[in-house]
Write an enzyme that holds these catalytic residues in place. Structure first.
Site, mmCIF file in Angstrom:
data_model
loop_
_atom_site.group_PDB
_atom_site.id
_atom_site.type_symbol
_atom_site.label_atom_id
_atom_site.label_comp_id
_atom_site.label_asym_id
_atom_site.label_seq_id
_atom_site.Cartn_x
_atom_site.Cartn_y
_atom_site.Cartn_z
ATOM 1 N N GLY A 12 0.827 -1.200 0.000
ATOM 2 C CA GLY A 12 0.000 0.000 0.000
ATOM 3 C C GLY A 12 0.861 1.249 0.000
ATOM 4 O O GLY A 12 1.203 1.772 1.067
ATOM 5 N N SER A 30 -2.133 -4.009 -5.977
ATOM 6 C CA SER A 30 -2.215 -5.276 -6.696
ATOM 7 C C SER A 30 -2.461 -6.435 -5.731
ATOM 8 O O SER A 30 -1.761 -6.589 -4.735
ATOM 9 C CB SER A 30 -0.911 -5.537 -7.458
ATOM 10 O OG SER A 30 -0.598 -4.476 -8.323
ATOM 11 N N GLU A 63 12.083 -3.735 -6.357
ATOM 12 C CA GLU A 63 10.904 -3.720 -7.219
ATOM 13 C C GLU A 63 11.227 -3.245 -8.624
ATOM 14 O O GLU A 63 10.641 -3.722 -9.593
ATOM 15 C CB GLU A 63 9.817 -2.814 -6.613
ATOM 16 C CG GLU A 63 8.567 -2.737 -7.474
ATOM 17 C CD GLU A 63 7.504 -1.818 -6.915
ATOM 18 O OE1 GLU A 63 6.501 -1.606 -7.610
ATOM 19 O OE2 GLU A 63 7.677 -1.307 -5.794
ATOM 20 N N ASN A 94 7.699 6.635 -15.432
ATOM 21 C CA ASN A 94 9.022 6.874 -16.003
ATOM 22 C C ASN A 94 9.410 8.343 -15.925
ATOM 23 O O ASN A 94 10.585 8.674 -15.753
ATOM 24 C CB ASN A 94 9.058 6.386 -17.450
ATOM 25 C CG ASN A 94 9.169 4.873 -17.522
ATOM 26 O OD1 ASN A 94 8.893 4.177 -16.548
ATOM 27 N ND2 ASN A 94 9.590 4.353 -18.661
ATOM 28 N N GLU A 95 8.416 9.234 -16.030
ATOM 29 C CA GLU A 95 8.731 10.662 -15.959
ATOM 30 C C GLU A 95 9.301 11.029 -14.589
ATOM 31 O O GLU A 95 10.282 11.772 -14.481
ATOM 32 C CB GLU A 95 7.468 11.491 -16.249
ATOM 33 C CG GLU A 95 6.979 11.414 -17.689
ATOM 34 C CD GLU A 95 6.240 10.113 -18.004
ATOM 35 O OE1 GLU A 95 5.967 9.861 -19.186
ATOM 36 O OE2 GLU A 95 5.936 9.342 -17.054
ATOM 37 N N SER A 155 0.804 3.861 -3.231
ATOM 38 C CA SER A 155 0.169 4.926 -4.010
ATOM 39 C C SER A 155 -1.204 5.310 -3.462
ATOM 40 O O SER A 155 -1.923 4.484 -2.904
ATOM 41 C CB SER A 155 0.020 4.489 -5.469
ATOM 42 O OG SER A 155 1.282 4.301 -6.069
#
Length: 383
Positions: A132, A166, A251, A369-370, A134
């Site tokens: 947990g 997820s 990760e 990615n940004e 985001s």
């Protein structure tokens, strides 16, 4: 003595032997139980019985010390096993997060009771954990997390929500990052802690997030004054940010960041090899895909070696994740174009369909990615 090429190929004799053993297991297990290779199998391939068989065969918890039932091996051993599992499209999602992230966190920051309670279950492939991190408005910018925990008698009261969690609907627990002291604008990353929260705890509600395909992998998890005893604080109160960023190295840099579409690519090459000899353009496209994959694999292996040596690989891991997930996303269209000359079969069609549906997620999960490019720039002293 390992030369530089062998170091980038994981070709030490013990790793070669381990790789062969994993391949033999996968061939025999698939023949007996009939699972089909899948794209993005570490997210979509939830099969608790497979995870248990994998654990019984000795291929889960490789880096966990023997005193907790593990195998006491290094990150490179786990890398080899992981690579073979993902390349084969094996259904590893059930135990994935617990083995990849929770186990290193427990070994580094957990207390003895937590280790003795949870690590043997991870080794057995029978602990299912979600993460947990985001939230709405705090995706890749975890410093903006609003979920909070306040002191209570004997523990903490946790309130807030997490999103894109997820496997939470199937998991035993969720590892929650929460704020435990008021925000400090001068120190945005201070005041966070991590908690081990059972998914069936009073006050926990799990709401599904359904993909367009109807698949259910993601969830929103809501916490309404959930009591978490002090015994279930992971690590030190207030040290959550450091713990999470350390955890993200595991990760972001593994084979799953470059091989999610690997089973589709390998199946496409096999299908093309059964047809007419490919023209120069087709051969060049296949060569380009494989050359990029091999280069990314060597970068990913270099991170695994750094972690094996106890080094800090956060910046390198972010780079691998950026390059790897871009490759995964771009490979879907390229493979689809190559397959126009091939008659679809029962193996390729479902994998290509899944790849198209999952493509937008590749560059988002684990940090966009940004945002990762900002992490990389800071790590290089550029900002």
């Amino acid at each position: 003595m390992v030369n530089s090429f062998d170091a980038l190929s994981a070709r030490e004799p013990e790793l070669v032997k381990l790789r062969s053993a994993v391949r033999d297991f996968l061939v025999s297990d698939r023949a007996e139980f009939g699972w089909q290779p899948g794209v993005d199998s570490w997210l979509a391939g939830w099969d608790e019985e497979f995870s248990a068989r994998l654990g019984a065969a000795g291929f889960v918890g490789l880096t966990i010390p023997q005193r907790y039932g593990g195998h006491g091996l290094g990150h490179l051993h786990r890398y080899v096993v992981t690579e073979e599992l993902i390349a084969a499209g094996a259904p590893v999602a059930a135990h994935w997060t617990a083995d990849r992230q929770v186990a290193p966190g427990l070994l580094t920051y957990g207390n003895q009771e937590q280790r003795e309670r949870l690590l043997p279950k991870i080794v057995a492939g029978q602990l299912y954990s979600s993460i947990g991190m985001s939230e709405h408005g705090a995706g890749s910018d975890l410093a903006a997390v609003q979920t909070k925990a306040v002191r209570a008698d004997g523990g903490w009261l946790l309130s807030g929500s997490k999103v894109w969690t997820s496997g939470a609907h199937l998991a035993h627990q969720v590892v929650v990052l929460a704020r435990t002291s008021p925000p400090d604008p001068e120190h945005r990353h201070a005041g966070f802690s991590q908690f081990l929260v059972p998914c069936d705890a009073e006050g926990v509600r799990i709401e599904p997030i359904i993909l367009m395909s109807g698949a259910h992998h993601f969830n929103e998890v809501l916490f309404d004054q959930v009591f978490v005893p002090d015994a279930d604080v992971l690590g030190e109160v207030g040290n959550g940010w450091h713990q999470v960023t350390s955890e993200l190295s595991f990760e972001r840099s593994g084979p799953e960041r470059i091989l999610s579409t690997g089973p589709l690519l390998f199946a496409a090459i096999r299908a093309l090899s059964r047809g007419p000899e490919p023209d120069d353009r087709t051969a060049a496209d296949i060569g380009d895909l494989m050359a990029r994959l091999i280069s990314l694999r060597q970068l990913s292996l270099s991170v695994a070696r750094t972690l094996t040596d106890g080094g800090d690989a956060a910046n390198q891991a972010a780079l691998v994740k950026d390059l790897g997930t871009r490759f995964e996303a771009e490979s879907v269209g390229l493979i689809a174009d190559l397959l126009e000359a091939v008659t679809p079969d029962s193996e390729l069609t479902p994998m290509l369909r899944t790849a198209w549906l999952h493509k937008p997620m590749f560059t988002l999960r684990g940090g966009t990615n940004e945002v990762l490019r900002g992490v990389i720039a800071r790590g290089m002293g550029l900002r």
